[in-house]
Design a protein around this motif. Sequence first.
Motif, PDB file in Angstrom:
ATOM      1  N   ARG A  58       0.831  -1.222   0.000  1.00 37.11           N
ATOM      2  CA  ARG A  58       0.000   0.000   0.000  1.00 37.11           C
ATOM      3  C   ARG A  58       0.857   1.261   0.000  1.00 37.11           C
ATOM      4  NH1 ARG A  58      -1.760   3.912   3.753  1.00 37.11           N
ATOM      5  NH2 ARG A  58      -3.676   4.919   3.070  1.00 37.11           N
ATOM      6  N   GLY A 123     -11.542   8.788  -1.896  1.00 37.77           N
ATOM      7  CA  GLY A 123     -10.619   7.648  -1.799  1.00 37.77           C
ATOM      8  C   GLY A 123      -9.173   8.105  -1.835  1.00 37.77           C
ATOM      9  N   LYS A 150     -14.378   9.614   4.495  1.00 36.24           N
ATOM     10  CA  LYS A 150     -14.568   8.172   4.668  1.00 36.24           C
ATOM     11  C   LYS A 150     -16.053   7.817   4.672  1.00 36.24           C
ATOM     12  CE  LYS A 150     -14.858   5.123   8.094  1.00 36.24           C
ATOM     13  NZ  LYS A 150     -14.745   4.718   9.478  1.00 36.24           N
ATOM     14  N   HIS A 153     -17.406   8.200   1.174  1.00 37.13           N
ATOM     15  CA  HIS A 153     -16.904   7.113   0.331  1.00 37.13           C
ATOM     16  C   HIS A 153     -17.641   5.803   0.623  1.00 37.13           C
ATOM     17  CE1 HIS A 153     -13.632   5.635  -2.309  1.00 37.13           C
ATOM     18  NE2 HIS A 153     -13.951   4.481  -1.750  1.00 37.13           N
ATOM     19  N   ASN A 154     -17.762   5.491   1.897  1.00 38.92           N
ATOM     20  CA  ASN A 154     -18.338   4.196   2.252  1.00 38.92           C
ATOM     21  C   ASN A 154     -19.836   4.084   1.940  1.00 38.92           C
ATOM     22  OD1 ASN A 154     -15.818   3.646   3.103  1.00 38.92           O
ATOM     23  ND2 ASN A 154     -16.295   3.401   5.257  1.00 38.92           N
ATOM     24  N   GLY A 157     -20.390   4.440  -2.268  1.00 39.81           N
ATOM     25  CA  GLY A 157     -19.852   3.320  -3.036  1.00 39.81           C
ATOM     26  C   GLY A 157     -20.935   2.434  -3.640  1.00 39.81           C
ATOM     27  N   THR A 161     -22.206   1.529  -7.631  1.00 38.76           N
ATOM     28  CA  THR A 161     -22.367   0.195  -8.195  1.00 38.76           C
ATOM     29  C   THR A 161     -23.696   0.067  -8.934  1.00 38.76           C
ATOM     30  OG1 THR A 161     -21.060  -0.656  -6.370  1.00 38.76           O
ATOM     31  CG2 THR A 161     -22.300  -2.264  -7.644  1.00 38.76           C
ATOM     32  N   VAL A 220     -13.769  -3.078  -8.331  1.00 38.45           N
ATOM     33  CA  VAL A 220     -13.820  -2.040  -7.296  1.00 38.45           C
ATOM     34  C   VAL A 220     -15.077  -2.211  -6.445  1.00 38.45           C
ATOM     35  CG1 VAL A 220     -14.666   0.325  -7.271  1.00 38.45           C
ATOM     36  CG2 VAL A 220     -12.361  -0.105  -7.965  1.00 38.45           C
ATOM     37  N   SER A 221     -16.184  -2.562  -7.090  1.00 40.73           N
ATOM     38  CA  SER A 221     -17.438  -2.698  -6.350  1.00 40.73           C
ATOM     39  C   SER A 221     -17.417  -3.894  -5.405  1.00 40.73           C
ATOM     40  CB  SER A 221     -18.610  -2.848  -7.314  1.00 40.73           C
ATOM     41  OG  SER A 221     -18.723  -1.692  -8.107  1.00 40.73           O
ATOM     42  N   GLY A 224     -14.883  -3.250  -2.737  1.00 35.39           N
ATOM     43  CA  GLY A 224     -15.349  -2.133  -1.914  1.00 35.39           C
ATOM     44  C   GLY A 224     -16.432  -2.572  -0.948  1.00 35.39           C
ATOM     45  N   HIS A 243      -8.286  -4.776  -0.399  1.00 37.48           N
ATOM     46  CA  HIS A 243      -7.791  -3.397  -0.451  1.00 37.48           C
ATOM     47  C   HIS A 243      -6.849  -3.200  -1.632  1.00 37.48           C
ATOM     48  CE1 HIS A 243      -4.822  -0.283   0.299  1.00 37.48           C
ATOM     49  NE2 HIS A 243      -5.828   0.399   0.811  1.00 37.48           N
ATOM     50  N   HIS A 246      -8.831  -3.289  -4.811  1.00 40.12           N
ATOM     51  CA  HIS A 246      -9.649  -2.077  -4.834  1.00 40.12           C
ATOM     52  C   HIS A 246      -8.834  -0.872  -5.292  1.00 40.12           C
ATOM     53  CE1 HIS A 246     -13.252   0.152  -3.536  1.00 40.12           C
ATOM     54  NE2 HIS A 246     -12.427   1.093  -3.111  1.00 40.12           N
TER      55      HIS A 246
ATOM     56  N   TYR B  92      -7.124   0.337   9.176  1.00 41.55           N
ATOM     57  CA  TYR B  92      -5.873  -0.011   8.502  1.00 41.55           C
ATOM     58  C   TYR B  92      -4.800  -0.476   9.480  1.00 41.55           C
ATOM     59  CZ  TYR B  92      -7.598   2.143   4.189  1.00 41.55           C
ATOM     60  OH  TYR B  92      -8.314   2.464   3.069  1.00 41.55           O
TER      61      TYR B  92
HETATM   62  C1  HEM Z   1     -18.147   0.756  -5.868  1.00 45.40           C
HETATM   63  C2  HEM Z   1     -18.223   0.982  -4.701  1.00 45.40           C
HETATM   64  C3  HEM Z   1     -17.089   1.331  -3.778  1.00 45.40           C
HETATM   65  C4  HEM Z   1     -17.068   0.943  -2.487  1.00 45.40           C
HETATM   66  C5  HEM Z   1     -18.137   0.128  -1.786  1.00 45.40           C
HETATM   67  C6  HEM Z   1     -15.846   1.433  -1.908  1.00 45.40           C
HETATM   68  C7  HEM Z   1     -15.446   1.229  -0.609  1.00 45.40           C
HETATM   69  C8  HEM Z   1     -14.216   1.545  -0.097  1.00 45.40           C
HETATM   70  C9  HEM Z   1     -13.812   1.300   1.235  1.00 45.40           C
HETATM   71  C10 HEM Z   1     -14.676   0.661   2.303  1.00 45.40           C
HETATM   72  C11 HEM Z   1     -12.539   1.746   1.374  1.00 45.40           C
HETATM   73  C12 HEM Z   1     -11.723   1.680   2.648  1.00 45.40           C
HETATM   74  C13 HEM Z   1     -11.762   3.051   3.251  1.00 45.40           C
HETATM   75  C14 HEM Z   1     -12.087   3.061   4.683  1.00 45.40           C
HETATM   76  O1  HEM Z   1     -12.833   2.211   5.190  1.00 45.40           O
HETATM   77  O2  HEM Z   1     -11.627   3.991   5.303  1.00 45.40           O
HETATM   78  C15 HEM Z   1     -12.136   2.293   0.129  1.00 45.40           C
HETATM   79  C16 HEM Z   1     -10.912   2.877  -0.132  1.00 45.40           C
HETATM   80  C17 HEM Z   1     -10.573   3.480  -1.320  1.00 45.40           C
HETATM   81  N1  HEM Z   1     -11.376   3.571  -2.444  1.00 45.40           N
HETATM   82 FE1  HEM Z   1     -13.243   2.860  -2.641  1.00 45.40          FE
HETATM   83  N2  HEM Z   1     -15.145   2.126  -2.840  1.00 45.40           N
HETATM   84  C18 HEM Z   1     -15.883   2.093  -4.015  1.00 45.40           C
HETATM   85  C19 HEM Z   1     -15.546   2.700  -5.200  1.00 45.40           C
HETATM   86  C20 HEM Z   1     -14.386   3.393  -5.418  1.00 45.40           C
HETATM   87  C21 HEM Z   1     -14.082   4.102  -6.632  1.00 45.40           C
HETATM   88  C22 HEM Z   1     -15.001   4.203  -7.822  1.00 45.40           C
HETATM   89  C23 HEM Z   1     -12.848   4.651  -6.453  1.00 45.40           C
HETATM   90  C24 HEM Z   1     -12.037   5.487  -7.376  1.00 45.40           C
HETATM   91  C25 HEM Z   1     -12.388   5.917  -8.468  1.00 45.40           C
HETATM   92  C26 HEM Z   1     -12.355   4.264  -5.165  1.00 45.40           C
HETATM   93  C27 HEM Z   1     -11.130   4.594  -4.665  1.00 45.40           C
HETATM   94  C28 HEM Z   1     -10.672   4.254  -3.414  1.00 45.40           C
HETATM   95  C29 HEM Z   1      -9.367   4.590  -2.893  1.00 45.40           C
HETATM   96  C30 HEM Z   1      -8.276   5.343  -3.661  1.00 45.40           C
HETATM   97  C31 HEM Z   1      -9.318   4.121  -1.581  1.00 45.40           C
HETATM   98  C32 HEM Z   1      -8.211   4.355  -0.580  1.00 45.40           C
HETATM   99  C33 HEM Z   1      -7.219   3.309  -0.418  1.00 45.40           C
HETATM  100  C34 HEM Z   1      -6.252   3.674   0.680  1.00 45.40           C
HETATM  101  O3  HEM Z   1      -6.431   4.632   1.431  1.00 45.40           O
HETATM  102  O4  HEM Z   1      -5.269   2.954   0.792  1.00 45.40           O
HETATM  103  N3  HEM Z   1     -13.327   3.513  -4.551  1.00 45.40           N
HETATM  104  N4  HEM Z   1     -13.188   2.160  -0.767  1.00 45.40           N
END
Ligand code: HEM
Lengths: 323, 204
Positions: A58, A123, A150, A153-154, A157, A161, A220-221, A224, A243, A246, B92
């Motif tokens: 990561r 994200g 956060k 995003h959560n 997401g 989808t 990603v979905s 995620g 992760h 994703h 994390y």
């Molecule tokens: C489709 C549904 C999606 C879901 C359910 C989802 C869910 C998540 C979750 C649960 C996390 C962990 C963050 C946390 O809990 O603090 C995460 C991280 C992240 N997501 Fe998504 N996400 C989705 C779509 C996307 C999309 C479309 C993008 C980018 C275009 C994206 C980019 C990121 C990035 C860059 C991270 C951070 C990773 C890190 O900090 O190391 N996600 N996502």
Amino acid sequence: MNRFILFLTALGFSSQSIADEHNIWRQIREGIGGYSAVTGQESNILIQASGSQWLYIRNELIAGTGAWLLALTVLALAGFFLIRGRVKLTEPRSGERIERWSRSERWLHFYTASLFILLAITGLSLLYGRSILIPWLGHDGFSRFADIAKIIHNYTGPLFTVGLVMMGMIWFQDNLFNKTDLTWFKQFGGLIGDKHPSAGRMNAGEKAWFWLLMIAGVLVSITGMNLDFPNLDQYRLIMQISHIIHSVSAFLLIIGALGHIYIGTIGTEGALQGMITGKVDKTWARQHHDLWYQQHENLTVQKNLSESKKNISTEQNNSGTQI
Amino acid sequence: MARMKFLCDDERCIECNACITACKNEHEVPWGVNRRRVVTIDDGQQGETSISVACMHCSDAPCAQVCPVDCFYTTEDGVVLHDKDLCIGCGYCFYACPFGAPQFPQDGAFGNRGKMDKCTYCAGGPEEDNSEAEFEKYGRNRLAEGKLPLCAEMCSTKALLAGDGDIISKLFSERVVKRQLSQEQQDPESRQVKLWGWKTAYKD
Ligand code: HEM
Ligand code: SF4
Ligand code: SF4
């Protein structure tokens, strides 16, 4: 002599016990599980071996490579714009406009696109905020921002989808590859050079973006959703792999989206107008999607024909009742 | 400067779970969160091994490296602490930590896990020492009172050691050498004191 044998056996025993000791520690380091009266997620495991590997992937590989790829993409697009400039209409606008995107298609497009941008920003904030935003907002400020990011995003997401799946359903047919696409690719879609390769409703570039969106979007979905519900007691390894997939898929999507947004806005005259109003000029249609335009024209001719036939027959009917 | 460490002697841990009870009680740790746990390998078989584990207060802590909001800090004593006001509960640190130390108070649907909680080496948090706010969030600050972590202090077999890393590792290696010697001492006439450990216990 007896004493000597005794000494040897003792030595044997003790080195055996040392070997056992080594063995158990090796197993523990490899992540062997045992029994624990304390319940909880993998509470019976002393050491998880994959934690530091995930950390390295990561923090170094994904964050490092990702930053380079994003920077290079932006630079490449800027360079391309400087050299090639906007792809203009080669003939004057006809003034006649035909429907390219229905109202529901446009809604779906901007619904999914806004969620995508929101997800990408929130994200990336989690990944890069520490190095970019903390010096700027301070620890307290960034923590407050990250907390909201956060949550957004959560929760958004899964909504993304929904849009993704609907796009997949309504645009699937239009995006199947065929022979025309080969020529389109060979001529770089007219982006390089002055040719105007043939294309149907979607050109090969749009199809490539569609399939990247579908494949990376589904990844990603799924991952995620898994990250979204840590209450299901998944092994840490599953979460770490989720992760990684994703983030890698997210980067592919973001890079693809940057190119897509460039082409759809400043890169091509008249494209954005099409998605906003739903209609495009016939000149635009002929230049970029000649086969689709042809089909559209043929269809209109047929429709007009059958409509005039209908009109004639109703007129006859009408006249019939009048008599 | 002293670097505080925990050390668990697997030859002595009898899986009584008293360290866990002491910790939960001392800090009034919420339900479902366990700052310390005992794991038994090969449970019920001859030669079973029990080890008590909590946050090991790593030198180059993985949790601190991965935290998106950078809420960890290392005290002068080498204790790894975190600021719950900054934590966003992303989990994390739990994925990065080798020892499964970080714990979360909430159920976690949609990633809502609440503020991370972990062993503080009985050293509280960033709030004022022994203030109410500190106790509320992190539990008692025994270190500020000149006391060592309660789990190790009350360990009945002294399997769990806490203190300056240099001192406890010396203590431990002396113990290991003595134990080894008394194990090899097969002569029943010998006056050598037998140092207690599972292997010596089973042998006698
Ligand atoms: C489709 C549904 C999606 C879901 C359910 C989802 C869910 C998540 C979750 C649960 C996390 C962990 C963050 C946390 O809990 O603090 C995460 C991280 C992240 N997501 Fe998504 N996400 C989705 C779509 C996307 C999309 C479309 C993008 C980018 C275009 C994206 C980019 C990121 C990035 C860059 C991270 C951070 C990773 C890190 O900090 O190391 N996600 N996502
Ligand atoms: S929480 Fe885990 S990674 Fe962090 S210092 Fe403690 S043992 Fe090390
Ligand atoms: S859960 Fe809290 S302490 Fe752990 S990495 Fe996330 S923000 Fe940092």
